[in-house]
Design an enzyme around this catalytic site. Sequence first.
Site, PDB file in Angstrom:
ATOM      1  N   GLU A   1      -9.135  -4.413  -3.491  1.00 11.19           N
ATOM      2  CA  GLU A   1      -8.298  -3.212  -3.371  1.00 11.19           C
ATOM      3  C   GLU A   1      -9.194  -2.004  -3.134  1.00 11.19           C
ATOM      4  OE1 GLU A   1      -5.126  -3.463  -3.107  1.00 11.19           O
ATOM      5  OE2 GLU A   1      -4.106  -4.395  -4.811  1.00 11.19           O
TER       6      GLU A   1
ATOM      7  N   HIS B   1      -7.662  -5.669   0.228  1.00 11.00           N
ATOM      8  CA  HIS B   1      -6.393  -4.945   0.257  1.00 11.00           C
ATOM      9  C   HIS B   1      -5.641  -5.261   1.553  1.00 11.00           C
ATOM     10  CE1 HIS B   1      -3.788  -1.446  -0.533  1.00 11.00           C
ATOM     11  NE2 HIS B   1      -3.976  -1.081   0.725  1.00 11.00           N
TER      12      HIS B   1
ATOM     13  N   SER C   1       0.841  -1.191   0.000  1.00 13.79           N
ATOM     14  CA  SER C   1       0.000   0.000   0.000  1.00 13.79           C
ATOM     15  C   SER C   1       0.884   1.252   0.000  1.00 13.79           C
ATOM     16  CB  SER C   1      -0.926  -0.075   1.216  1.00 13.79           C
ATOM     17  OG  SER C   1      -1.988   0.809   1.080  1.00 13.79           O
TER      18      SER C   1
END
Length: 564
Positions: A349, A470, A212
Amino acid sequence: MKGITLLLTCLVYCANIGPIRANSPKVCLDGSSCVLGRFMSGNVSGSFEAFLGIPYAKPPIGDLRFSNPEEAELWNGTLSAINTTPDCIQRDYINVTKRIGGSEDCLYLNIYRPLNNTGRELPVMFFIHGGGFFTGSPSPNNVGPQYFMDTGDVILVVAAYRLGPFGFLSTNDEEMTGNFGLKDQKLALKWVKNYISAFGGDPDRVTIFGHSAGGASVHLHLMNNNKEDLFSKAIMMSGVGNSPFALPVNDPRDQVVQLAKAAGVTEAENLSSADLVQALRSIKPEDLLIAADDLKIWAEQPLVIFRPNIENDTWPGAFLTKDPMDPFIPLGTNTDIPWFIGNAPAKGEGLVIALRLASNKSLQDELNEDFIQRLSITLSLSGTCDTEAVIDALVTEYMDGKHELNNDTLNGFLELLGDRYFIHPTYRVLKSNVNSSRSDFRGILRFDYRGPYSYSPYYTNSSIDFGTAHYDDTLFLFDGPVGLSNGYSQQSPEAALVKRYVRLYQSFAENGYSDEFAVSGECNDLNFPNCENLLIVKDEEPFQTGDSWNSERMGLWDQIYDSC
Ligand SMILES: *[C@@H]1O[C@H](CO)[C@@H](O)[C@H](O)[C@H]1NC(C)=O
Ligand SMILES: *[C@@H]1O[C@H](CO)[C@@H](O)[C@H](O)[C@H]1NC(C)=O
Ligand SMILES: *[C@@H]1O[C@H](CO)[C@@H](O)[C@H](O)[C@H]1NC(C)=O
Ligand SMILES: *[C@@H]1O[C@H](CO)[C@@H](O)[C@H](O)[C@H]1NC(C)=O
Ligand SMILES: *[C@@H]1O[C@H](CO)[C@@H](O)[C@H](O)[C@H]1NC(C)=O
Ligand SMILES: *[C@@H]1O[C@H](CO)[C@@H](O)[C@H](O)[C@H]1NC(C)=O
Ligand SMILES: *[C@@H]1O[C@H](CO)[C@@H](O)[C@H](O)[C@H]1NC(C)=O
Ligand SMILES: *[C@@H]1O[C@H](CO)[C@@H](O)[C@H](O)[C@H]1NC(C)=O
Ligand SMILES: *[C@@H]1O[C@H](CO)[C@@H](O)[C@H](O)[C@H]1NC(C)=O
Ligand SMILES: *[C@@H]1O[C@H](CO)[C@@H](O)[C@H](O)[C@H]1NC(C)=O
């Protein structure tokens, strides 16, 4: 009796810490500076050594707030490195409670190494945690080193870096140059380069990896040229520097003025940069974080307010001097930096951007009340394109043409966010780099494995199953935060996946390659040369090959990329 109480207490509290032995591990960096660590219990193996809270920079407080980090002087004598240090102060918008916590004095790093590591230099893995540049933690409670230590073949380093306004605020001049969080990471890397050999680590085999915002950071370190040879390999998972959450804001100085106004600084518009910085240095850190709420436009959006910025290369310590919209990775003195890149599925995501929008009907209704405006904020569309036309095209592709977020359009909406923030920016990095003769691209990793733990409930404040979310793959690299992952049962497929997934990373750090990539197939539909595609999916055989780019959608985003 006392002894028994102590033993019982230890049985309850020392599970993660392991026996604190008289012969605590000790490492000397030079003739006069030593560090005393402690033993921690591995998961499969026995114990390993942990050195927690080593200062790599002077505390960024007082006049050092909003300043480039300064190297910490080595201490005299033996530093006790047995306790975790506080996280960098932050407001965690990802957590539904939006909690504020941590300390401004936070620039410390943690080192973990296997026992009896003598006679060989181990590869070093330097992890950069995620959290949108505004939240996250390097603590062993969040980034549990147990699985990497179980390999016995790697040294793991996890460093803190300044977050939110403390890490990413800039007057766009030399008064407050910005990118402090990234410069912190770089200083920590420099510390590793200088001292890791004392721990048995190989300073010439440092792999930087991150997820990330950590992945975006890795990309920006690559763009920073690595002139100092601080690392030799790189991994970017679910985050690149050209993602809209990481791209510079239009007017960094205006952001400083807005924050100062919100924090009660009078006539902020009319202050010089120097006075603005002085004024902001005198405000309590918690008050600055609360003031920053004013910079949100709708709900949690834009999710990432404080971001990396482009610096003038004449500024001292300038870190980012190129526009990350052009995600080309120049290579510095290192001619051969192997790298790989990866993502979770678009839908998963997208969850980290949507947060409670994915589950909360009244928030969805709010979006629908002012659909174009609020969606364009949520997508971080800049004002420089025809927003209405762009949203029409996107809604046609992703939401069956319906200008409304509801149960029917939710999946498409999440894919839309995922493609915007993660999949397409990754695709652009590949497009810009895989044909460069000097790059040593090793493949794409797609992680789609939903185990018993997931970040999804944490993002959405609901128990709805959205599949692999995510950051979920980190739960197969690290022992995660309490409630998210506490290890997997011995015979489970998850425990087996941890072993292979961690080994993939470790062997990449060791050799710049992993056999797992060798079994993977070429991803040919986009003409990426030398492009091996590794799929990790929940199936009998989790490591598979395949190619799942949606060329049509990538083409659509290509048209929008430069203007929006
Ligand atoms: C360590 O000791 C040396 C010599 O006495 C001194 O010059 C230095 O300032 C000391 N460093 C710290 C961090 O106390
Ligand atoms: C969210 O914040 C609450 C406190 O406000 C805390 O108890 C909880 O652990 C946090 N969740 C995570 C996953 O960090
Ligand atoms: C490994 O280190 C531990 C703790 O220092 C020691 O007790 C043990 O004998 C060592 N084992 C080997 C094989 O050297
Ligand atoms: C800033 O200065 C201008 C004139 O230079 C003045 O008109 C304006 O009111 C000032 N702004 C504030 C907030 O004081
Ligand atoms: C960088 O700063 C120098 C000196 O102040 C200035 O001349 C130059 O125009 C600046 N460059 C950019 C790209 O802003
Ligand atoms: C939905 O979000 C709103 C605004 O954040 C909040 O007040 C409300 O409690 C949420 N509803 C549910 C069911 O979680
Ligand atoms: C939408 O989906 C949620 C979660 O799956 C469900 O609880 C809710 O009843 C659905 N709403 C409608 C209108 O179908
Ligand atoms: C890379 O180069 C090859 C050979 O010149 C070309 O066919 C291919 O389209 C290029 N791929 C990209 C993504 O530019
Ligand atoms: C989070 O979920 C709980 C339980 O469903 C609910 O009571 C609460 O209002 C939610 N909070 C927000 C801010 O959405
Ligand atoms: C961790 O340790 C537990 C308890 O020994 C074990 O059951 C599990 O398989 C181990 N591995 C992982 C990856 O959790």
